[in-house]
Enzyme design. Structure first.
Site: not given
Length: 646
Positions: A67, A185
């Protein structure tokens, strides 16, 4: 919004055979480009590779979720491939990946799609579900499986919210234990939510209740309260980036990565049940954005204010120094009234510095609002700060009245509490509309209302400005000492705000008279404006205990600001402790202004600081006035300011 609104049939490619990780990336980037999600295919691939360089996005269990957020993305989207024979995607568990999703997120765009993607990440923790996706024969079947799983998950979530959810697993608890967790994250797109889901599943298997705060790209969700933290037996922090830890001071804390939570959640829960963790002792300052339920209203306001100030500071320092360089490089003799922009190189520096300075008020208001209302408050606060700078009113064009620093403070707090109000008002809307709140309802309604608020605030400050100017004009020069002290104090009161601007406007009008009295008034005003940053810089050296480490590091920069007649350099310090800092600076500036008048110092330029000292009348005593006021302000700070908690 459903997952399949982001994942199109054309973006699904099944039963592929790929040679390696790079080939898998090429295939998925090509799918994104085919669907129309990209405006720069090469740039998006570079963003994906940059993310992989920080650590593999293969989360294990045969799943990889590459991503990236990039300006190369035209619209948020998702593509998927299955590789039944597997591909080495450098997974931490050493297993090959056979189910891969690639997420494309636009840079700077609204984060409504992230709620959908976080849902997908949690669904992928179901082993049977992922197995069925890998075995799907057609794209239609693949999408149908996702729709079915999503519908079942939404139903369970709805029942849970309504209090009808089935009881937790009947497995007996090994030990009664109240566990809290935080997952985070760097991108906040995939690992954050998968880690949370894994911890919840493992806790449920042990008959243990757990609450997990997710610090994702869309902001913190399911935030832990002070009461919950106080009651918790142990806290698991599974994070790959910094999270606010001061709130856990004195509690048992297990620290882990999101990968640990995803792959070894059972071990973490067992450790928590066993109480296998050291008591966390926090050191250092509380990070901006910390939330403490039992704080006083004043302390909370201070926290919000400091969030704005800390983000504003780089713009003040960077822009101010560039403006100072412009004065250093310019030729005063060309046009004294245009000093700082007479030569091309000086004008270039001043333009860049002025642009950076122009962000100061929107940044201040925006991050105050963000501290109060999280990310949804940011846009509304930015606009409020910009309106304070531009001076928008209900009047016709040309009738704008800037409210500057004070107006930006009002705008920041108003925007934050306004967005919180909108959150409460819209709380009862159907779950299907949840995704449009941050992208449509909050910014549209919030910006409209803050616009109305600032159109009302700006004229009030403008009227105050005119009233003060009239008083100054009425004083004349009957008492030069009092006038000099008053003008000096006004320059330090709000540093770029209405009082400062009223004094400066009076100086410009006096300068236009082209007589000695007018030149003396301008000199008193400039020296009064130079004192605040210099006094601050001196105080950070002589009274270190009164300032934080960050303030002591940035303090000396204010020497440059003050000598350049950039009063705004003192704003971050004044904003952090206005009740003690502003009176100290006002007294110091008043002393300088009065002494400048007493010594009959004169100035024929409207700006320039030390760079126009060659044209100051009685420059030696002007330096004495500047030094005296700066020292008075410095020692006033040493007396009035309290020692800070380092």
């Amino acid at each position: 919004m459903k997952i399949t609104d982001l994942l199109k049939k054309e973006g699904v490619s099944l039963n592929q055979t790929v040679a390696d990780q790079n080939a898998a990336i090429d295939l998925m980037v090509a799918l994104h480009d085919k669907v129309g999600n990209l405006n720069d295919k090469a740039a998006f691939k570079a963003a994906i590779e940059a993310r992989e360089a920080k650590g593999s996005t293969a989360v294990g269990m045969g799943i990889a979720v590459p991503h990236a957020k990039s300006a190369a993305v035209k619209q948020p989207g998702l593509v998927a491939i299955t590789v039944p024979s597997g591909v080495d995607y450098k997974s931490l568990d050493g297993k090959e990946s056979n189910l891969l999703f690639m997420i494309a997120a636009p840079e700077g765009a609204a984060d409504t799609h992230l709620e959908v993607l976080s849902k997908l990440m949690t669904m992928l923790m179901d082993v049977n579900f992922t197995k069925s996706l890998v075995e799907a024969k057609t794209a239609d079947e693949f999408l149908s499986l996702i729709d079915k799983q999503e519908a079942e998950r939404d139903k369970k979530e709805a029942e849970k919210e309504a209090g009808k959810a089935p009881a937790a697993s009947a497995a007996p608890a090994k030990k009664t234990c109240n566990i809290l967790a935080v997952t985070a994250c760097p991108t906040g797109i995939a690992h954050t939510y998968m880690a949370a889901e894994a911890l919840e599943q493992s806790a449920n298997d042990n008959g243990i209740s757990i609450k997990v705060e997710t610090d994702g790209s869309g902001g913190a969700k399911n935030v832990l309260t002070d009461a919950e933290i106080k009651a918790a037996d142990i806290i698991i922090v599974a994070a790959d980036k910094n999270v606010e830890m001061a709130r856990f001071n004195g509690k048992k804390v297990i620290k882990a990565s999101t990968a640990d939570a995803i792959h070894h959640s059972a071990d973490l829960i067992n450790r928590a049940i066993a109480g296998d963790a050291a008591v966390y002792q926090h050191s250092g300052p509380v990070e901006a954005g910390a939330s403490f339920d039992n704080e006083s209203a004043g302390r909370k306001a201070y926290k919000h204010l400091m969030n704005g100030v800390s983000h504003m500071l780089p713009f003040v320092i960077g822009g101010g120094i560039l403006i100072a360089i412009a004065f250093l490089l310019d030729d005063y003799s060309i046009d004294p009234g245009n000093f700082g922009s007479n030569t091309p190189i000086a004008a270039w520096f001043k333009s860049i510095g002025g642009t950076a300075f122009g962000f100061m008020l929107p940044i201040l208001a925006g991050f105050i609002a963000q501290s109060i209302a999280d990310r949804p408050g940011l846009a509304v606060g930015f606009v409020g700060g910009a309106l304070a700078a531009s001076g928008a009113t209900f009047a016709a064009p040309g009738g704008n009245v800037p409210s500057a620093f004070l107006g930006a403070l009002v705008a920041g707090f108003a925007a934050g509490y306004l967005v919180n109000g909108l959150k409460k008002i819209t709380a009862g809307l159907p779950a299907a509309l949840e995704g449009i709140k941050p992208v449509l309802i909050y910014p549209l309604c919030g910006i409209l209302i803050i616009g109305l608020v600032m159109c009302a605030i700006n004229p009030i400050v403008g009227a105050l400005n005119n009233w003060i100017y009239d008083i100054l004009e009425g004083m004349g020069t009957g008492s030069t000492l009092i006038l000099g002290a008053l003008l000096g104090a006004m320059m330090a009161t709000d540093m770029g705000g209405p009082l400062n601007k009223a004094a400066y406007a009076f100086g410009l009008a006096s300068l236009a008279a082209q007589n000695e009295t007018g030149f003396m008034i301008m000199a008193a005003i400039m020296v009064g404006g130079m004192v605040p940053p210099i006094a601050i810089a001196l105080a950070t050296i002589f009274f270190k205990k009164k300032f934080t480490v960050a303030e002591r590091k940035s303090g000396p920069v204010n020497f440059i600001m003050g000598l350049s007649f950039i009063t705004e350099g003192a704003i971050p310090f004044a904003a952090a402790d206005p009740l003690h800092v502003i009176p100290s600076l006002m007294v110091g500036s008043a002393v300088s202004g009065a002494l400048s008048m007493l010594f009959k110092c004169s100035l024929r330029a409207p700006h320039g600081g030390i760079f126009v000292f060659p044209v100051v009348g009685n420059v030696a005593m002007y330096l004495v006035a500047l030094l005296a006021g700066s020292l008075v302000g410095c020692f006033m700070l040493g007396i009035l300011k309290k020692d800070v908690e380092q």
